[in-house]
Write an enzyme that holds these catalytic residues in place. Structure first.
Site, PDB file in Angstrom:
ATOM      1  N   ASN A   1       0.810  -1.226   0.000  1.00  0.00           N
ATOM      2  CA  ASN A   1       0.000   0.000   0.000  1.00  0.00           C
ATOM      3  C   ASN A   1       0.840   1.271   0.000  1.00  0.00           C
ATOM      4  OD1 ASN A   1      -2.325   1.889   0.896  1.00  0.00           O
ATOM      5  ND2 ASN A   1      -0.857   1.980   2.592  1.00  0.00           N
TER       6      ASN A   1
ATOM      7  N   SER B   1      -3.806   3.350  -8.312  1.00  0.00           N
ATOM      8  CA  SER B   1      -4.559   4.618  -8.379  1.00  0.00           C
ATOM      9  C   SER B   1      -5.243   4.706  -9.740  1.00  0.00           C
ATOM     10  CB  SER B   1      -3.567   5.773  -8.231  1.00  0.00           C
ATOM     11  OG  SER B   1      -4.176   7.000  -8.570  1.00  0.00           O
TER      12      SER B   1
ATOM     13  N   TYR C   1       4.165  10.289 -10.876  1.00  0.00           N
ATOM     14  CA  TYR C   1       3.268   9.427 -10.100  1.00  0.00           C
ATOM     15  C   TYR C   1       2.410   8.569 -11.029  1.00  0.00           C
ATOM     16  CZ  TYR C   1      -0.477   8.253  -6.757  1.00  0.00           C
ATOM     17  OH  TYR C   1      -1.398   7.596  -5.967  1.00  0.00           O
TER      18      TYR C   1
ATOM     19  N   LYS D   1       2.254   4.369 -11.246  1.00  0.00           N
ATOM     20  CA  LYS D   1       1.067   3.552 -10.985  1.00  0.00           C
ATOM     21  C   LYS D   1       0.691   2.710 -12.217  1.00  0.00           C
ATOM     22  CE  LYS D   1       0.315   4.671  -6.647  1.00  0.00           C
ATOM     23  NZ  LYS D   1       0.590   3.688  -5.559  1.00  0.00           N
TER      24      LYS D   1
ATOM     25  N   THR E   1      -6.922  11.598   2.764  1.00  0.00           N
ATOM     26  CA  THR E   1      -5.834  11.104   3.635  1.00  0.00           C
ATOM     27  C   THR E   1      -4.746  12.197   3.659  1.00  0.00           C
ATOM     28  OG1 THR E   1      -4.410  10.192   1.878  1.00  0.00           O
ATOM     29  CG2 THR E   1      -6.172   8.753   2.665  1.00  0.00           C
TER      30      THR E   1
HETATM   31  N1  LIG Z   1      -5.060   9.603  -1.113  1.00  0.00           N
HETATM   32  C1  LIG Z   1      -5.345   9.505  -2.383  1.00  0.00           C
HETATM   33  O1  LIG Z   1      -6.017  10.402  -2.975  1.00  0.00           O
HETATM   34  C2  LIG Z   1      -4.908   8.306  -3.170  1.00  0.00           C
HETATM   35  C3  LIG Z   1      -5.518   8.061  -4.417  1.00  0.00           C
HETATM   36  C4  LIG Z   1      -5.130   6.953  -5.161  1.00  0.00           C
HETATM   37  C5  LIG Z   1      -4.160   6.100  -4.673  1.00  0.00           C
HETATM   38  N2  LIG Z   1      -3.564   6.347  -3.456  1.00  0.00           N
HETATM   39  C6  LIG Z   1      -2.525   5.411  -3.022  1.00  0.00           C
HETATM   40  O2  LIG Z   1      -2.876   4.886  -1.761  1.00  0.00           O
HETATM   41  C7  LIG Z   1      -1.686   4.466  -1.075  1.00  0.00           C
HETATM   42  C8  LIG Z   1      -1.740   4.980   0.359  1.00  0.00           C
HETATM   43  O3  LIG Z   1      -1.736   6.401   0.330  1.00  0.00           O
HETATM   44  P1  LIG Z   1      -2.521   7.316   1.390  1.00  0.00           P
HETATM   45  O4  LIG Z   1      -3.502   8.110   0.624  1.00  0.00           O
HETATM   46  O5  LIG Z   1      -2.982   6.506   2.525  1.00  0.00           O
HETATM   47  O6  LIG Z   1      -1.349   8.320   1.769  1.00  0.00           O
HETATM   48  P2  LIG Z   1      -0.554   8.631   3.136  1.00  0.00           P
HETATM   49  O7  LIG Z   1      -1.531   8.894   4.223  1.00  0.00           O
HETATM   50  O8  LIG Z   1       0.440   9.678   2.771  1.00  0.00           O
HETATM   51  O9  LIG Z   1       0.190   7.270   3.451  1.00  0.00           O
HETATM   52  C9  LIG Z   1       1.321   6.836   2.757  1.00  0.00           C
HETATM   53  C10 LIG Z   1       1.985   5.732   3.539  1.00  0.00           C
HETATM   54  O10 LIG Z   1       3.111   5.248   2.799  1.00  0.00           O
HETATM   55  C11 LIG Z   1       4.258   5.228   3.659  1.00  0.00           C
HETATM   56  N3  LIG Z   1       5.463   5.472   2.890  1.00  0.00           N
HETATM   57  C12 LIG Z   1       5.635   6.349   1.865  1.00  0.00           C
HETATM   58  N4  LIG Z   1       6.890   6.305   1.418  1.00  0.00           N
HETATM   59  C13 LIG Z   1       7.538   5.366   2.176  1.00  0.00           C
HETATM   60  C14 LIG Z   1       8.871   4.873   2.199  1.00  0.00           C
HETATM   61  N5  LIG Z   1       9.795   5.315   1.342  1.00  0.00           N
HETATM   62  N6  LIG Z   1       9.191   3.927   3.105  1.00  0.00           N
HETATM   63  C15 LIG Z   1       8.258   3.478   3.986  1.00  0.00           C
HETATM   64  N7  LIG Z   1       6.984   3.902   4.010  1.00  0.00           N
HETATM   65  C16 LIG Z   1       6.629   4.845   3.113  1.00  0.00           C
HETATM   66  C17 LIG Z   1       4.001   6.336   4.678  1.00  0.00           C
HETATM   67  O11 LIG Z   1       4.769   6.079   5.828  1.00  0.00           O
HETATM   68  P3  LIG Z   1       5.190   7.219   6.924  1.00  0.00           P
HETATM   69  O12 LIG Z   1       4.015   8.175   7.022  1.00  0.00           O
HETATM   70  O13 LIG Z   1       5.391   6.413   8.160  1.00  0.00           O
HETATM   71  O14 LIG Z   1       6.414   7.876   6.416  1.00  0.00           O
HETATM   72  C18 LIG Z   1       2.500   6.197   4.908  1.00  0.00           C
HETATM   73  O15 LIG Z   1       2.232   5.195   5.845  1.00  0.00           O
HETATM   74  C19 LIG Z   1      -0.514   5.012  -1.903  1.00  0.00           C
HETATM   75  O16 LIG Z   1       0.065   3.976  -2.668  1.00  0.00           O
HETATM   76  C20 LIG Z   1      -1.165   6.039  -2.805  1.00  0.00           C
HETATM   77  O17 LIG Z   1      -0.457   6.182  -4.022  1.00  0.00           O
HETATM   78  C21 LIG Z   1      -3.928   7.423  -2.706  1.00  0.00           C
END
Ligand SMILES: NC(=O)c1ccc[n+]([C@@H]2O[C@H](COP(=O)([O-])OP(=O)(O)OC[C@H]3O[C@@H](n4cnc5c(N)ncnc54)[C@H](OP(=O)(O)O)[C@@H]3O)[C@@H](O)[C@H]2O)c1
Length: 254
Positions: A90, A140, A155, A159, A190
Site C-alpha cells: 500500500n 490509483s 506518479y 502507478k 488522507t
Molecule cells: N489519497 C489519495 O487520494 C490516493 C488516491 C489513489 C491512490 N492512493 C494510493 O494509496 C496508497 C496509500 O496512500 P494514502 O492516501 O494513505 O497516503 P498517506 O496517508 O500519505 O500514506 C502513505 C503511507 O506510505 C508510507 N510510505 C511512503 N513512502 C515510504 C517509504 N519510502 N518507506 C516506507 N513507508 C513509506 C508512509 O509512511 P510514513 O508516514 O510512516 O512515512 C505512509 O504510511 C498510496 O500507494 C497512494 O499512491 C492514494
C-alpha cells in the site's frame, strides 16, 4: 470475513488507507505486520489493532527505498508469526514534476512505488506460495488517467507500471494458487496530498473542487478503500486475480 490465524503484512500502515486497512484486518482477527517510517503513528495504529481482538501486531519501522529494510520486513514477519498469508503493498508517494524536470522526480517515485513493491513481493512470494496466500497492491486511477488538477506525471507513470506488475505477477503466481489484485482509488481523504508537498490551503481548495466535480459529488474515504482491500484478500474473492478494482466516485469517467 475471517482472518483468524492469517498473517497480513501491510506497508504504509502508519497513515491513511494503510492504517484503515490494518485496523479492519485486525477486527477480522488477523495477525498484522505494520510497516512504515513514522514510529509514533505506527504505535498509535498498533494500539487500535490490539484493542480490536487482543492480538498484538508486529511493528516494523522500514524505509522502503532501502533494500536491507525491505528484507527485514519479511524476516521479522516470519520470525514473529512463522508465515505470511497476505501482502498489502500500500505504501506510496505522490511526486510532482514536469517532463522538463529531468529524471529526478521519476527516480524518486519509482523507488518507492515500484522498485520497493517488486523487491518486497519477490521476497514474500515463497512464503505466499506455501500458504496459497494473496497480494493486494494499492495503485490509483492515475495508472490509466492523467491527473488534471496536479502535476503528477511521475506518479502516473509509477502507478501504470504497478498495474502491469500486478497483472504479470497474477499470471505467474496463479499456478501456485496465489492471487494478485490491485485496488485503484480515486481522490481519497488522507494526508497523501500534504505529504506530496501541497500546503494545507491548497489541499482544502483541491478537496473542495473534487467534492464538487467528481460524478458522485464526493471524495473516497480511506475506510472504503480498506473494505475493498480486505474483501479482495479474503476467501470470498477466491476466483478473482489479476484484477484492477476501481473505487473513485466515477472520477475515471471524467
Ligand atoms: N489519497 C489519495 O487520494 C490516493 C488516491 C489513489 C491512490 N492512493 C494510493 O494509496 C496508497 C496509500 O496512500 P494514502 O492516501 O494513505 O497516503 P498517506 O496517508 O500519505 O500514506 C502513505 C503511507 O506510505 C508510507 N510510505 C511512503 N513512502 C515510504 C517509504 N519510502 N518507506 C516506507 N513507508 C513509506 C508512509 O509512511 P510514513 O508516514 O510512516 O512515512 C505512509 O504510511 C498510496 O500507494 C497512494 O499512491 C492514494
Amino acid at each position: 470475513m475471517d482472518f483468524n490465524n492469517k498473517v497480513v503484512v501491510i506497508t504504509g500502515a502508519s497513515s491513511g488507507i494503510g492504517a484503515s486497512a490494518a485496523v479492519l484486518f485486525a477486527r477480522q482477527s488477523a495477525k498484522v505486520v505494520l510497516v512504515g517510517r513514522n514510529e509514533e503513528n505506527l504505535n498509535k495504529v498498533a494500539a487500535q489493532c490490539e484493542t480490536a481482538r487482543g492480538i498484538r501486531p508486529l511493528v516494523v519501522r522500514a524505509e522502503l527505498d532501502t533494500d536491507a529494510d525491505v528484507e527485514a520486513i519479511v524476516s521479522k514477519a516470519i520470525e514473529e508469526f512463522g508465515a505470511i498469508n497476505v501482502l498489502v503493498n500500500n505504501a506510496g508517494v505522490g511526486v510532482c514534476g514536469s517532463v522538463l524536470d529531468g529524471v529526478g522526480p521519476y527516480d524518486k517515485v519509482m523507488a518507492t512505488n515500484v522498485r520497493a513493491v517488486y523487491l518486497l513481493t519477490s521476497l514474500a512470494a515463497p512464503h505466499l506460495i506455501k500458504t496459497k496466500g494473496n497480494i493486494v497492491n494499492v495503485s490509483s486511477v492515475a495508472a490509466f488517467k492523467p491527473i488534471k488538477d496536479a502535476d503528477y506525471l511521475p506518479y502516473c507513470v509509477s502507478k501504470a507500471a504497478l498495474d502491469q506488475f500486478t497483472k504479470c505477477v497474477a499470471l505467474e503466481m496463479a499456478q501456485h494458487g496465489v492471487r494478485v489484485n490491485s485496488v485503484n482509488p480515486g481522490g481519497t481523504r488522507t494526508p497523501f496530498a500534504e505529504n506530496a508537498g501541497f500546503t494545507k490551503a491548497q489541499v482544502e481548495e483541491l478537496y473542495k473542487a473534487r467534492d464538487k466535480n467528481y460524478p458522485l459529488g464526493k471524495m473516497v474515504e480511506s475506510e472504503e478503500v480498506a473494505d475493498l482491500i480486505v474483501y479482495l484478500a479474503s476467501d470470498r474473492a477466491r476466483s478473482i486475480t489479476g484484477g484492477v478494482h476501481v473505487i473513485d466516485n466515477g472520477e475515471s469517467l471524467m
